[in-house]
Design an enzyme around this catalytic site. Structure first.
Site, PDB file in Angstrom:
ATOM      1  N   SER A  70      13.072  16.203   2.575  1.00 45.88           N
ATOM      2  CA  SER A  70      14.097  15.161   2.681  1.00 45.88           C
ATOM      3  C   SER A  70      13.996  14.138   1.557  1.00 45.88           C
ATOM      4  O   SER A  70      15.010  13.627   1.086  1.00 45.88           O
ATOM      5  CB  SER A  70      13.972  14.435   4.025  1.00 45.88           C
ATOM      6  OG  SER A  70      14.212  15.314   5.107  1.00 45.88           O
ATOM      7  N   HIS A 119     -12.686 -10.983   4.759  1.00 43.93           N
ATOM      8  CA  HIS A 119     -13.020 -12.352   5.176  1.00 43.93           C
ATOM      9  C   HIS A 119     -14.455 -12.706   4.789  1.00 43.93           C
ATOM     10  O   HIS A 119     -14.786 -13.877   4.644  1.00 43.93           O
ATOM     11  CB  HIS A 119     -12.833 -12.511   6.696  1.00 43.93           C
ATOM     12  CG  HIS A 119     -13.598 -11.526   7.509  1.00 43.93           C
ATOM     13  ND1 HIS A 119     -13.100 -10.273   7.802  1.00 43.93           N
ATOM     14  CD2 HIS A 119     -14.814 -11.592   8.094  1.00 43.93           C
ATOM     15  CE1 HIS A 119     -13.987  -9.606   8.535  1.00 43.93           C
ATOM     16  NE2 HIS A 119     -15.035 -10.386   8.726  1.00 43.93           N
ATOM     17  N   HIS A 174     -16.054 -17.711   6.324  1.00 49.83           N
ATOM     18  CA  HIS A 174     -16.677 -16.784   7.261  1.00 49.83           C
ATOM     19  C   HIS A 174     -18.101 -16.471   6.809  1.00 49.83           C
ATOM     20  O   HIS A 174     -18.323 -15.520   6.053  1.00 49.83           O
ATOM     21  CB  HIS A 174     -15.872 -15.483   7.338  1.00 49.83           C
ATOM     22  CG  HIS A 174     -14.461 -15.664   7.817  1.00 49.83           C
ATOM     23  ND1 HIS A 174     -13.495 -16.227   7.022  1.00 49.83           N
ATOM     24  CD2 HIS A 174     -13.867 -15.354   9.001  1.00 49.83           C
ATOM     25  CE1 HIS A 174     -12.349 -16.252   7.703  1.00 49.83           C
ATOM     26  NE2 HIS A 174     -12.558 -15.735   8.901  1.00 49.83           N
ATOM     27  N   HIS A 220     -18.752 -16.376  13.099  1.00 53.55           N
ATOM     28  CA  HIS A 220     -17.809 -15.463  12.437  1.00 53.55           C
ATOM     29  C   HIS A 220     -16.912 -16.181  11.441  1.00 53.55           C
ATOM     30  O   HIS A 220     -16.872 -15.803  10.265  1.00 53.55           O
ATOM     31  CB  HIS A 220     -16.945 -14.752  13.489  1.00 53.55           C
ATOM     32  CG  HIS A 220     -16.098 -13.649  12.926  1.00 53.55           C
ATOM     33  ND1 HIS A 220     -15.091 -13.857  12.009  1.00 53.55           N
ATOM     34  CD2 HIS A 220     -16.107 -12.317  13.163  1.00 53.55           C
ATOM     35  CE1 HIS A 220     -14.526 -12.704  11.706  1.00 53.55           C
ATOM     36  NE2 HIS A 220     -15.125 -11.756  12.399  1.00 53.55           N
ATOM     37  N   PHE A 271      11.486   3.473   7.453  1.00 48.96           N
ATOM     38  CA  PHE A 271      10.047   3.481   7.725  1.00 48.96           C
ATOM     39  C   PHE A 271       9.251   2.691   6.685  1.00 48.96           C
ATOM     40  O   PHE A 271       8.016   2.678   6.729  1.00 48.96           O
ATOM     41  CB  PHE A 271       9.525   4.916   7.835  1.00 48.96           C
ATOM     42  CG  PHE A 271      10.214   5.698   8.928  1.00 48.96           C
ATOM     43  CD1 PHE A 271      10.523   5.094  10.140  1.00 48.96           C
ATOM     44  CD2 PHE A 271      10.578   7.021   8.728  1.00 48.96           C
ATOM     45  CE1 PHE A 271      11.173   5.797  11.141  1.00 48.96           C
ATOM     46  CE2 PHE A 271      11.237   7.727   9.729  1.00 48.96           C
ATOM     47  CZ  PHE A 271      11.538   7.118  10.935  1.00 48.96           C
ATOM     48  N   HIS A 303      17.175   5.310  12.601  1.00 42.79           N
ATOM     49  CA  HIS A 303      16.863   5.803  11.262  1.00 42.79           C
ATOM     50  C   HIS A 303      17.734   5.177  10.181  1.00 42.79           C
ATOM     51  O   HIS A 303      17.509   5.418   8.995  1.00 42.79           O
ATOM     52  CB  HIS A 303      17.013   7.326  11.217  1.00 42.79           C
ATOM     53  CG  HIS A 303      15.881   8.061  11.853  1.00 42.79           C
ATOM     54  ND1 HIS A 303      15.421   7.756  13.107  1.00 42.79           N
ATOM     55  CD2 HIS A 303      15.105   9.088  11.412  1.00 42.79           C
ATOM     56  CE1 HIS A 303      14.418   8.573  13.418  1.00 42.79           C
ATOM     57  NE2 HIS A 303      14.199   9.369  12.400  1.00 42.79           N
ATOM     58  N   GLU A 309       2.716   6.760   7.096  1.00 41.70           N
ATOM     59  CA  GLU A 309       3.378   5.949   6.074  1.00 41.70           C
ATOM     60  C   GLU A 309       2.491   4.807   5.578  1.00 41.70           C
ATOM     61  O   GLU A 309       2.427   4.541   4.373  1.00 41.70           O
ATOM     62  CB  GLU A 309       4.698   5.377   6.615  1.00 41.70           C
ATOM     63  CG  GLU A 309       5.763   6.413   6.910  1.00 41.70           C
ATOM     64  CD  GLU A 309       5.683   6.954   8.327  1.00 41.70           C
ATOM     65  OE1 GLU A 309       6.607   7.692   8.729  1.00 41.70           O
ATOM     66  OE2 GLU A 309       4.698   6.639   9.045  1.00 41.70           O
ATOM     67  N   PRO A 358      -6.157  -8.494   4.816  1.00 40.55           N
ATOM     68  CA  PRO A 358      -5.517  -7.775   5.919  1.00 40.55           C
ATOM     69  C   PRO A 358      -6.389  -6.563   6.290  1.00 40.55           C
ATOM     70  O   PRO A 358      -6.566  -5.648   5.483  1.00 40.55           O
ATOM     71  CB  PRO A 358      -4.171  -7.339   5.330  1.00 40.55           C
ATOM     72  CG  PRO A 358      -3.927  -8.284   4.197  1.00 40.55           C
ATOM     73  CD  PRO A 358      -5.288  -8.579   3.641  1.00 40.55           C
ATOM     74  N   LEU A 359      -6.950  -6.594   7.470  1.00 34.85           N
ATOM     75  CA  LEU A 359      -8.002  -5.626   7.793  1.00 34.85           C
ATOM     76  C   LEU A 359      -7.481  -4.192   7.799  1.00 34.85           C
ATOM     77  O   LEU A 359      -6.350  -3.918   8.205  1.00 34.85           O
ATOM     78  CB  LEU A 359      -8.639  -5.982   9.133  1.00 34.85           C
ATOM     79  CG  LEU A 359      -9.416  -7.302   9.124  1.00 34.85           C
ATOM     80  CD1 LEU A 359      -9.951  -7.631  10.502  1.00 34.85           C
ATOM     81  CD2 LEU A 359     -10.555  -7.248   8.107  1.00 34.85           C
ATOM     82  N   ASN A 410     -21.598  -5.019  14.128  1.00 28.58           N
ATOM     83  CA  ASN A 410     -22.229  -6.187  14.750  1.00 28.58           C
ATOM     84  C   ASN A 410     -21.651  -6.563  16.112  1.00 28.58           C
ATOM     85  O   ASN A 410     -22.096  -7.527  16.740  1.00 28.58           O
ATOM     86  CB  ASN A 410     -22.188  -7.398  13.804  1.00 28.58           C
ATOM     87  CG  ASN A 410     -20.762  -7.794  13.435  1.00 28.58           C
ATOM     88  OD1 ASN A 410     -19.852  -7.741  14.250  1.00 28.58           O
ATOM     89  ND2 ASN A 410     -20.568  -8.198  12.178  1.00 28.58           N
TER      90      ASN A 410
END
Length: 665
Positions: free
Chosen positions: A382, A69, A29, A260, A435, A471, A409, A119-120, A186
């Protein structure tokens, strides 16, 4: 002050190293490094507090390339400023096997890479954790030892990912004013113009979350510097929108998606060389420009010398504690405290949920390990993650040891990773096991990076009862066990919970997940054993009275069922043994002889877990008996659910006898 001409040439060194490396690799990139080179040059030559010769010193500024990237931007900076891990040979072998210059920055591959990004959105969320860790340590050790900034270069994609809002909202709420995000604004994504997919007013969004915002020309070094200076004086985190042209300098592709994620091609690079006046062959940086970059690295290191003098002058006890924490070592006497507590548990034999026994263990741990920082994604009551030592961290008051993360989370898990990467603190954070789906991308990255983040996941099965199948996790244990370098602990009682916590804290290169029950469980470890048996991953909890006909493997809440089944089988003349399996991953690290002996050769093997079968064939074989879940759960009281799904001692006994009868015929 650097002249504009010199600045341009220094920035162009980044641009051409990047485009040449991508071209040689025929992959990468180039657009972001070309467009953001001015931002990076201003940051590294005027503001960054770092030392290429001592890259890990604790009070350095952190730079996070969230838009991973654009990795050649970071590799170019590290080479130019003199980090020995990134040589010109590394640049020339961008994206090649065995080199440090991976397609996206990988933590641990080279000094100066503060976190794994790609991972963006993860990078910006990691940076929130880094900035929080800085404030926590500053509250403890003062400005003399801890006083630095966390800088982020973010792209449009980072801001579009949902995790960015979780992270931005948390940082704004906590007033993490030493966090400065520079947005490479950009208006281009891989698919084309940003207008295809988004019309968000990002500055308004971020301002609404309690941040300062600014907008500058991303190719004007003085404007960039002015915005950073203002951000450094702020009492809030800052987002600086730097309007740039992606692929700056490319004659026909700049400002388009064509630059890109693809090499420019020889013709376009030749045009860029002409347009920017860069009359040098590929990978060559003129000596005066390389010298200027190296001098900037040398100038930055003066701050380290000053800091080392302050550290040397600090009180000996404070200095020792600071250095211990930054090394990631646990306090002396930790093991003795755990041993004493295990003796108490053996005497008391508490019947409590493992979420409660986790809290009990943390009460002991947090008293002796002052760097633990707890938290929960709005489920404190909890998850049982708060103890008497962990008063809340609040906006402007970072002296506490507990983070209320809110219903975030994913942001929580990524911020925990940032805290771990920063060093000096050991974060743990809780939510429901189901979760973990929301937190999993950050949990995977913790495993990939090999860092000590600790995830507390309660309500670990249908045993949570009436909340029902949304859950009730059934596939989540298998999904987390599938992540390489991730220890998934499922303790069966208070002693196992304590041992699992001890292992999670002592394991510095692997993150841990503790899967904990809502329902009360009896003590299954009723006698004190000094050794940490959970460290084996699986161990014989109850032996057979005679030559074993049946071996029952179980984890967590189902160990109680396994023991009841064993008693019934023994009474019916079938010698049976029970193996507790708190951690698949640690079991696999044992010797072949240990594993073979533990699995044994009983003719009938049964596994019991209130989850899906995946992974248990390792213990019972493909023809073994599995007592567990084969679909989703249901909403009902716990007592009815175990009976309804056939996860009972009686079901195990019936299946064992049927198999024994079949084998004898």
């Amino acid at each position: 002050m650097t002249s504009r001409e010199k600045h341009d040439r220094m920035a162009n060194a980044i641009r051409f190293l990047s485009m040449d490396a991508v071209e040689k690799a025929n992959s990468g990139h180039p657009g972001l490094p070309m467009g953001a080179a001015d931002i990076a040059t201003v940051l590294y030559t005027r503001f960054m507090k770092h030392d290429p010769q001592n890259p890990h010193w604790p009070d350095r500024d952190r730079f996070v390339l969230s838009a991973g990237h654009g990795s050649m931007l970071l590799y170019s900076l590290l080479y130019l400023t003199g980090y020995e891990d990134i040589t010109l040979d590394q640049i020339k072998n961008f994206r090649q096997l065995g080199y440090r210059t991976a397609g996206h920055p990988e933590y641990g591959h080279a000094a100066g890479i503060e976190t794994t990004t790609g991972p963006l959105g993860q990078g910006i969320a990691n940076a929130v954790g880094m900035a929080l860790a800085e404030r926590i340590l500053n509250a403890k050790f003062g400005d003399e030892l801890v006083d630095h900034y966390t800088y982020v270069l973010s792209g449009d994609g980072c801001l579009m990912e949902g995790i960015s809002q979780e992270a931005i909202a948390l940082a704004g709420h906590l007033k993490l004013n030493k966090l400065i995000v520079m947005w490479d604004d950009n208006n281009i994504t891989i698919d084309g113009d940003l207008s295809l997919t988004d019309s968000t007013d990002q500055l308004a969004r971020v301002a609404a979350s309690g941040w300062n915002t600014a907008r500058v020309d991303g190719h004007d070094p003085e404007a960039i510097a002015g915005a950073i200076e203002a951000a450094r004086r702020s009492d809030r985190p800052t987002l600086i929108a730097c309007k740039t042209t992606i692929g700056f300098g490319a004659p026909t592709k700049s400002g388009t998606s064509k630059v890109h994620g693809s090499p420019l091609g020889a013709e376009e690079i030749a045009g860029a060389r002409k347009a920017l006046g860069w009359d040098y062959p590929p990978f060559e940086v003129p000596s005066d420009i390389l010298d200027a970059w190296r001098v900037s690295g040398l100038n930055a290191c003066k701050k380290r010398n000053e800091w080392e003098a302050r550290l040397a002058a600090a009180d000996a006890e404070i200095r020792a504690e600071f250095e211990r924490r930054m090394r990631g070592e646990l306090p002396g006497g930790f093991d003795a405290v755990i041993a004493e507590y295990k003796q108490k548990l053996a005497a008391d034999k508490p019947k409590v949920a493992t979420r409660k026994s986790s809290e009990m263990a943390l009460e002991v741990i947090n008293a002796v390990v002052p760097e633990t920082i707890g938290g929960s994604a709005d489920l404190t009551g909890s998850n049982n993650t708060k103890t008497s030592q962990t008063k809340p961290i609040a906006p402007g008051d970072y002296s506490g040891r507990y983070v209320y993360y809110g219903i975030r989370e994913h942001g929580m898990a990524a911020a925990m990773n940032g805290m771990t990467l920063h060093g000096g603190v050991i974060p743990y954070g809780g939510t429901f096991l189901t979760f973990s789906d929301y937190a999993r991308p950050a949990m995977r990255l913790a495993s990939l990076m090999g860092i000590r983040s600790i995830f507390v996941m309660t309500h670990d099965s249908i045993g949570l009862g009436e909340d029902g199948p949304t859950h009730q996790p059934v596939e989540h244990l298998a999904a987390l066990r599938a992540i390489p370098n991730h220890n998934v602990f499922r303790p069966a009682d208070a002693t196992e919970a304590t041992e699992c916590w001890q292992l999670a804290l002592e394991t510095t290169k692997t993150p841990s997940t503790l899967a904990l029950t809502r329902q009360n469980l009896p003590a299954v470890r009723t006698e004190y054993v000094e050794e940490n048996l959970c460290a084996y991953g699986a161990y014989e909890l109850a032996t057979a009275e005679g030559e074993a006909e049946v071996t029952i493997f179980a984890s967590g809440s189902e160990v109680e069922i396994a023991l009841a089944a064993r008693d019934q089988l023994q009474a019916r003349g079938h010698p049976a043994r029970v193996v507790s399996v708190p951690c698949f991953e640690l079991f696999e690290q044992q010797s072949d002889s240990y594993k073979a002996a533990l699995i044994g050769d009983a003719p009938v093997k049964i596994a019991i877990e209130a989850a899906i079968r995946m992974g248990w064939d390792r213990f019972i074989g493909v023809d073994g008996i599995f007592i567990g879940m084969h679909g989703f759960g249901a909403s009902a009281p716990i007592e009815q659910l175990y009976q309804h799904f056939g996860i009972t001692a009686e079901a195990a006994v019936q299946a064992a006898e049927a198999r024994l009868s079949k084998k004898s015929n």
